[in-house]
Design an enzyme around this catalytic site. Structure first.
Site, PDB file in Angstrom:
ATOM      1  N   SER A   1      -2.078   5.740   0.978  1.00  0.00           N
ATOM      2  CA  SER A   1      -3.414   4.838   1.147  1.00  0.00           C
ATOM      3  C   SER A   1      -3.401   4.174   2.478  1.00  0.00           C
ATOM      4  CB  SER A   1      -3.125   3.659   0.140  1.00  0.00           C
ATOM      5  OG  SER A   1      -3.152   4.226  -1.275  1.00  0.00           O
TER       6      SER A   1
ATOM      7  N   LEU B   1       0.945  -1.237  -0.074  1.00  0.00           N
ATOM      8  CA  LEU B   1       0.042   0.000   0.065  1.00  0.00           C
ATOM      9  C   LEU B   1       0.954   1.298   0.159  1.00  0.00           C
ATOM     10  CD1 LEU B   1      -2.744  -0.807   2.488  1.00  0.00           C
ATOM     11  CD2 LEU B   1      -2.943  -0.523   0.247  1.00  0.00           C
ATOM     12  N   ASP B   2       0.618   2.006  -0.844  1.00  0.00           N
ATOM     13  CA  ASP B   2       1.564   3.319  -0.986  1.00  0.00           C
ATOM     14  C   ASP B   2       1.310   4.210   0.274  1.00  0.00           C
ATOM     15  OD1 ASP B   2      -0.618   5.153  -1.420  1.00  0.00           O
ATOM     16  OD2 ASP B   2      -0.496   4.456  -3.719  1.00  0.00           O
ATOM     17  N   LYS B   3       2.418   5.154   0.580  1.00  0.00           N
ATOM     18  CA  LYS B   3       2.217   5.862   1.671  1.00  0.00           C
ATOM     19  C   LYS B   3       1.086   6.436   2.033  1.00  0.00           C
ATOM     20  CE  LYS B   3       4.200   9.985   3.747  1.00  0.00           C
ATOM     21  NZ  LYS B   3       5.134  11.217   3.537  1.00  0.00           N
TER      22      LYS B   3
END
Length: 260
Positions: A123, A119-121
């Site tokens: 999200s 999960l990106d930062k």
């Protein structure tokens, strides 16, 4: 005339061996990148000799491998789910000093665990971590097509035509981006919440797909993987998966592969 010699017996090929760094990772000792660093630092030996090449083949069943002078052994398999907050990086270490998911797990007494997917930062939501690399690979390999469900707040009120376009997909930077399902959950005057289901996940998949239609993502929360929901797990907290959940996720990966 010399008597013919019997044909030499061909020995059976030995089982393939993996590189030392991969062996350490597969046994749940540490991540592969951490293993590569430790090996180059001279902290790992095989049969009494320090090995500095992370790709050197190794066999933990036949060789004695020491990490920091301690024999390695396969850790008990651990599976956890974490409710990742926004702004937290999914990485073992961050060169910019930002908080990582491992800061949320410190002092928990857990073995090293790797994230199952990313999960990106920006999200948030459901993140699985485990030291079972085979199980993790089955969930993340594109050919297994395990559904991942997201609730996405956007700066627009999409109509049915746009939702249909999300299913048709777009080609962006040479990659096809599409949703498996897309539905409108609710909306206000200026923004809306969508439920988007992916059966594969490319880098920033949903953000790029929506941006291609001129829509900005305001929040992105993963709420389920397969049939397992995030539920009421508080933000920043984690719990162990139940055996039935581990098995259900494995079954979902098998079903996904068979259906394609």
């Amino acid at each position: 005339m010399r008597p013919s010699r019997p044909a030499a017996r061909q020995s059976k090929p030995s089982a393939p061996r993996h590189g030392l760094a991969r062996v350490l990772s597969k046994m749940g000792v540490c991540s592969r990148s951490q293993a590569e660093k430790a090996i180059r630092e001279g902290r790992v030996s095989v049969d009494g000799k320090v090995v500095l090449d992370p790709e050197r083949p190794a066999d933990p069943d036949r060789q004695r491998i020491l990490f920091d002078n301690e024999p390695i052994a396969a850790n008990t398999r651990v599976y956890i789910v974490l409710n990742k907050p926004r702004g937290i990086v999914v990485s073992a270490a961050d060169e910019r000093g930002r908080d990582t998911v491992y800061d949320l797990l410190k002092d928990a007494g857990l073995p090293w665990l790797g994230p199952v997917g990313r999960l990106d930062k920006a999200s948030e939501g459901l993140l699985l971590l485990s030291n079972d690399s085979v199980w993790a690979a089955r969930l993340t390999e594109p050919r297994h097509h395990v559904d991942k469900t997201y609730h996405v707040q956007v700066n627009d009120i999409p109509d049915q035509a746009l939702l249909d376009q999300l299913l048709e997909g777009v080609v962006e930077e040479g990659e096809r981006l599409a949703a498996r399902r897309a539905t409108l959950l609710r909306h206000g005057e200026k923004n809306a919440w969508l439920e988007i289901v992916l059966d594969e996940g490319r880098n920033r998949h949903i953000r790029r797909l929506l941006a291609a239609h001129g829509i900005e993502v305001l929040r992105l929360i993963r709420v389920a993987i397969g049939s397992m929901p995030l539920g009421e797990l508080p933000k920043g907290q984690w719990r162990h998966l139940m055996d039935a959940e581990v098995q259900a996720l494995a079954a979902a990966s098998s079903a996904g592969a068979a259906s394609k």
